[in-house]
Design an enzyme around this catalytic site. Structure first.
Site, PDB file in Angstrom:
ATOM      1  N   VAL A  91       0.870  -1.177  -0.192  1.00  0.00           N
ATOM      2  CA  VAL A  91      -0.163  -0.032   0.205  1.00  0.00           C
ATOM      3  C   VAL A  91       0.858   1.477   0.262  1.00  0.00           C
ATOM      4  CG1 VAL A  91      -2.155  -0.912   0.767  1.00  0.00           C
ATOM      5  CG2 VAL A  91      -0.474   0.197   2.026  1.00  0.00           C
TER       6      VAL A  91
ATOM      7  N   TYR B 154       3.147   5.624  16.161  1.00  0.00           N
ATOM      8  CA  TYR B 154       2.026   5.027  15.603  1.00  0.00           C
ATOM      9  C   TYR B 154       1.470   5.899  16.014  1.00  0.00           C
ATOM     10  CZ  TYR B 154      -1.708   1.229  15.508  1.00  0.00           C
ATOM     11  OH  TYR B 154      -2.782   0.826  15.555  1.00  0.00           O
TER      12      TYR B 154
HETATM   13  P1  NAD Z   1      -2.446  -7.429  11.626  1.00  0.00           P
HETATM   14  O1  NAD Z   1      -0.594  -7.590  11.338  1.00  0.00           O
HETATM   15  O2  NAD Z   1      -2.372  -8.880  11.795  1.00  0.00           O
HETATM   16  O3  NAD Z   1      -2.607  -7.788  10.136  1.00  0.00           O
HETATM   17  C1  NAD Z   1      -1.995  -6.521   9.675  1.00  0.00           C
HETATM   18  C2  NAD Z   1      -1.575  -6.547   8.146  1.00  0.00           C
HETATM   19  O4  NAD Z   1      -1.629  -5.849   7.192  1.00  0.00           O
HETATM   20  C3  NAD Z   1      -0.467  -7.907   7.616  1.00  0.00           C
HETATM   21  O5  NAD Z   1      -0.957  -8.973   7.217  1.00  0.00           O
HETATM   22  C4  NAD Z   1       0.688  -7.196   6.974  1.00  0.00           C
HETATM   23  O6  NAD Z   1       1.029  -7.876   5.852  1.00  0.00           O
HETATM   24  C5  NAD Z   1      -0.580  -5.521   5.940  1.00  0.00           C
HETATM   25  N1  NAD Z   1       0.235  -5.222   5.500  1.00  0.00           N
HETATM   26  C6  NAD Z   1       1.715  -4.728   6.524  1.00  0.00           C
HETATM   27  N2  NAD Z   1       1.822  -3.184   6.136  1.00  0.00           N
HETATM   28  C7  NAD Z   1       1.687  -3.539   4.701  1.00  0.00           C
HETATM   29  C8  NAD Z   1       1.881  -2.834   3.056  1.00  0.00           C
HETATM   30  N3  NAD Z   1       3.219  -1.725   3.106  1.00  0.00           N
HETATM   31  N4  NAD Z   1       1.074  -3.131   2.393  1.00  0.00           N
HETATM   32  C9  NAD Z   1       0.210  -4.372   2.136  1.00  0.00           C
HETATM   33  N5  NAD Z   1       0.066  -4.859   3.313  1.00  0.00           N
HETATM   34  C10 NAD Z   1       1.245  -4.680   4.537  1.00  0.00           C
HETATM   35  O7  NAD Z   1      -2.641  -6.347  12.865  1.00  0.00           O
HETATM   36  P2  NAD Z   1      -3.704  -6.174  12.975  1.00  0.00           P
HETATM   37  O8  NAD Z   1      -3.917  -6.237  14.500  1.00  0.00           O
HETATM   38  O9  NAD Z   1      -4.615  -6.819  11.872  1.00  0.00           O
HETATM   39  O10 NAD Z   1      -4.238  -4.947  12.228  1.00  0.00           O
HETATM   40  C11 NAD Z   1      -4.675  -4.280  11.708  1.00  0.00           C
HETATM   41  C12 NAD Z   1      -5.212  -2.992  11.660  1.00  0.00           C
HETATM   42  O11 NAD Z   1      -5.634  -2.483  12.473  1.00  0.00           O
HETATM   43  C13 NAD Z   1      -4.128  -1.937  11.455  1.00  0.00           C
HETATM   44  O12 NAD Z   1      -3.886  -0.911  10.672  1.00  0.00           O
HETATM   45  C14 NAD Z   1      -3.511  -1.743  12.633  1.00  0.00           C
HETATM   46  O13 NAD Z   1      -2.804  -0.659  13.199  1.00  0.00           O
HETATM   47  C15 NAD Z   1      -5.063  -1.401  13.185  1.00  0.00           C
HETATM   48  N6  NAD Z   1      -5.190  -1.924  15.150  1.00  0.00           N
HETATM   49  C16 NAD Z   1      -5.083  -2.498  15.290  1.00  0.00           C
HETATM   50  C17 NAD Z   1      -4.823  -3.086  16.628  1.00  0.00           C
HETATM   51  C18 NAD Z   1      -4.429  -4.109  17.975  1.00  0.00           C
HETATM   52  O14 NAD Z   1      -4.461  -4.201  19.071  1.00  0.00           O
HETATM   53  N7  NAD Z   1      -3.924  -5.445  17.491  1.00  0.00           N
HETATM   54  C19 NAD Z   1      -5.691  -1.824  17.762  1.00  0.00           C
HETATM   55  C20 NAD Z   1      -5.958  -0.531  16.754  1.00  0.00           C
HETATM   56  C21 NAD Z   1      -5.777  -0.737  16.025  1.00  0.00           C
END
Ligand code: NAD
Length: 244
Positions: A58, A150
């Site tokens: 992305v 972040y």
């Molecule tokens: P995760 O690490 O399980 O999944 C993130 C996905 O994003 C991965 O599959 C990774 O390969 C993909 N990704 C990373 N960089 C990329 C790039 N440059 N191009 C394409 N894909 C890319 O994390 P998650 O917890 O499922 O997080 C999903 C979203 O939710 C994120 O934006 C994260 O910041 C947000 N979030 C997560 C939490 C938490 O506690 N897990 C809390 C608040 C927000």
């Protein structure tokens, strides 16, 4: 019979994106486009889902454009984007944070959100209702020591969504931000350490982390006609964290 919606989920190989792709397929049967950066994990998850898998980093403008070009070639339209791709830096105080770590976090979380949302908006505007969901965080609205990059990135995602919501409302495109708290996914490494887990849980009014599916259900609602008057909103899924 109503026409099936075409829905793109980014970051769909893991965590919230994975759960959301599965939820949308099981409950709505949309034409689902599954995207993530190329990896063995993404290949394996894509096989499990069937449908269309288009790898894209992305942060790369040309890959995001190619992703949308392919969707339009196959389906002729795009109705919804749920943008879950994102990263979090290793917990480091800002005074020790290398600039390249800061830049990389903003590149993936902010520039990535911009490129994905812009690409969607270019193809949605004037073509019937469209919905873009960006994944922010509780850290879009409150601070957290050790995660300055972040926090900066997730605050920016919220402001990006608000500006785009204003620009696109008249063209029938909605832009909203989902704000998860602590979610049991591979990203949430502090939940896997028993000591940090206890102290995190003590800060959550609901006294537990979220399951990724609890975030998916809000993403599904925001990409359904039931939410058609909601745009420019930040909606928390955080067990009461930011209400404290
Ligand atoms: P995760 O690490 O399980 O999944 C993130 C996905 O994003 C991965 O599959 C990774 O390969 C993909 N990704 C990373 N960089 C990329 C790039 N440059 N191009 C394409 N894909 C890319 O994390 P998650 O917890 O499922 O997080 C999903 C979203 O939710 C994120 O934006 C994260 O910041 C947000 N979030 C997560 C939490 C938490 O506690 N897990 C809390 C608040 C927000």
């Amino acid at each position: 019979m109503t026409e099936k919606m075409v829905t793109l989920v980014t970051g769909a190989a893991s965590g919230i994106g994975y759960a959301t792709a599965r939820h949308i397929l099981r409950t709505r049967g949309d034409h689902l486009i599954f995207s993530d950066r190329a990896s063995k994990l993404a290949d394996a998850s894509a096989l499990e889902f069937g449908g269309i898998y288009i790898p894209a980093d992305v942060t790369k403008e040309e890959e995001v454009q190619a992703l949308y070009d392919e969707i339009i070639k196959v389906h002729g339209k795009i109705n919804n984007v749920i943008h879950c791709a994102g990263i979090e830096e290793k917990n480091t105080p800002a005074i020790d944070m290398p600039a390249d770590v800061f830049r990389r976090t903003l590149d993936v979380n902010v520039t990535g959100s911009f490129l994905v949302a812009r690409g969607a908006a270019q193809r949605m505007a004037g073509n019937g209702p469209g919905s873009i969901v960006l994944i922010g965080s509780i850290l879009s609205v409150v601070g957290y020591a050790g995660l300055s990059a972040y926090c900066a990135s997730k605050g920016a995602v919220l402001q990006l969504a608000k500006a785009m919501a204003l620009e696109l409302a008249a063209a029938g495109v909605r832009v909203n931000v989902v704000g998860p708290g602590f979610v049991e996914t591979p990203m949430a490494h502090s939940l896997r350490n028993p000591t940090t887990r206890q102290s995190l849980l003590a800060q959550i009014p609901a006294a537990r982390p979220a399951l990724p599916e609890e975030v998916s259900r809000l993403c599904a609602f925001l990409t359904s006609p039931e939410s058609e008057y909601i745009t420019g909103a930040y909606i928390p899924v955080d067990g009461g964290y930011i209400a404290r």
